[in-house]
Scaffold this active site. Structure first.
Site: not given
Ligand code: C2G
Length: 129
Positions: A44, A46
Site C-alpha cells: 500500500k 505504507k
Molecule cells: N479514518 C477516519 N478518519 C480519519 C482517519 C482515518 O475515518 N481522520 C478511517 C479511514 O477512512 C479508514 C480507517 O479509519 O476507514 C483506517 O484508516 P487507515 O488505517 O488509514 O486505513 P487505510 O490505510 O485507508 O486502509 O483494504 C482497505 C485498506 O486496508 C484501508
C-alpha cells in the site's frame, strides 16, 4: 446478529480511527477488523510505525472491536465477507465507491465521513517540526 467488517492499517491509533470503529460497531452487533499486515502495508506504500502485533493488541483493547484478523491482500474481502458471515462492510468515505462490488454478495456497503483534521501523516509531520 448483524456482523460488520472494516479494514485498515490503524497505525499511530488516534481519535479518527476510534470514531470510525465506534460508528462501524453501531451498524451491527459484532465488529471484525481486518488489520493490514506489515507486508501488505508495503504494497500500500505504507510503512507503519508499530508492527502488526502491536497494532493488533491496541485494536483488541478497544471496546467496539470483537475480532481482529490479518489483511494480507486486496482480494481477500470477498472471501472474508463469506467466511465471517458479514452483513455490513464499512470504510471511511475516502474509499467511497471503491468496494461497491461487495453489494453483489448481498453485503451492505457503508462509507462513513472521515474525522476531519486528524491523520497519522499530520501527527508525524507535527512531531517532526
Ligand atoms: N479514518 C477516519 N478518519 C480519519 C482517519 C482515518 O475515518 N481522520 C478511517 C479511514 O477512512 C479508514 C480507517 O479509519 O476507514 C483506517 O484508516 P487507515 O488505517 O488509514 O486505513 P487505510 O490505510 O485507508 O486502509 O483494504 C482497505 C485498506 O486496508 C484501508
Amino acid at each position: 446478529m448483524r456482523r460488520v467488517i472494516t479494514y485498515g492499517t490503524f497505525d499511530l491509533l488516534h481519535y479518527g480511527h476510534i470514531n470510525l470503529l465506534k460508528r462501524a460497531k453501531e451498524q451491527g452487533d459484532y465488529l471484525v477488523v481486518a488489520l493490514s499486515t506489515d507486508e501488505f502495508n508495503k504494497s500500500k506504500g505504507k510503512e507503519s510505525f508499530f508492527p502488526y502485533e502491536k497494532r493488533k493488541a491496541l485494536l483488541e483493547a478497544i471496546r467496539y472491536v470483537d475480532l481482529v484478523i490479518p489483511e494480507e491482500n486486496w482480494e481477500q474481502k470477498v472471501n472474508d465477507v463469506k467466511q465471517y458471515q458479514i452483513d455490513v462492510f464499512v470504510m471511511g468515505d475516502d474509499w467511497k465507491g471503491k468496494f461497491d462490488f461487495l453489494k453483489d454478495l448481498g453485503v451492505e456497503v457503508v462509507y462513513l465521513p472521515r474525522t476531519p483534521e486528524i491523520s497519522t501523516t499530520m501527527i508525524k509531520s507535527k512531531l517532526k517540526n
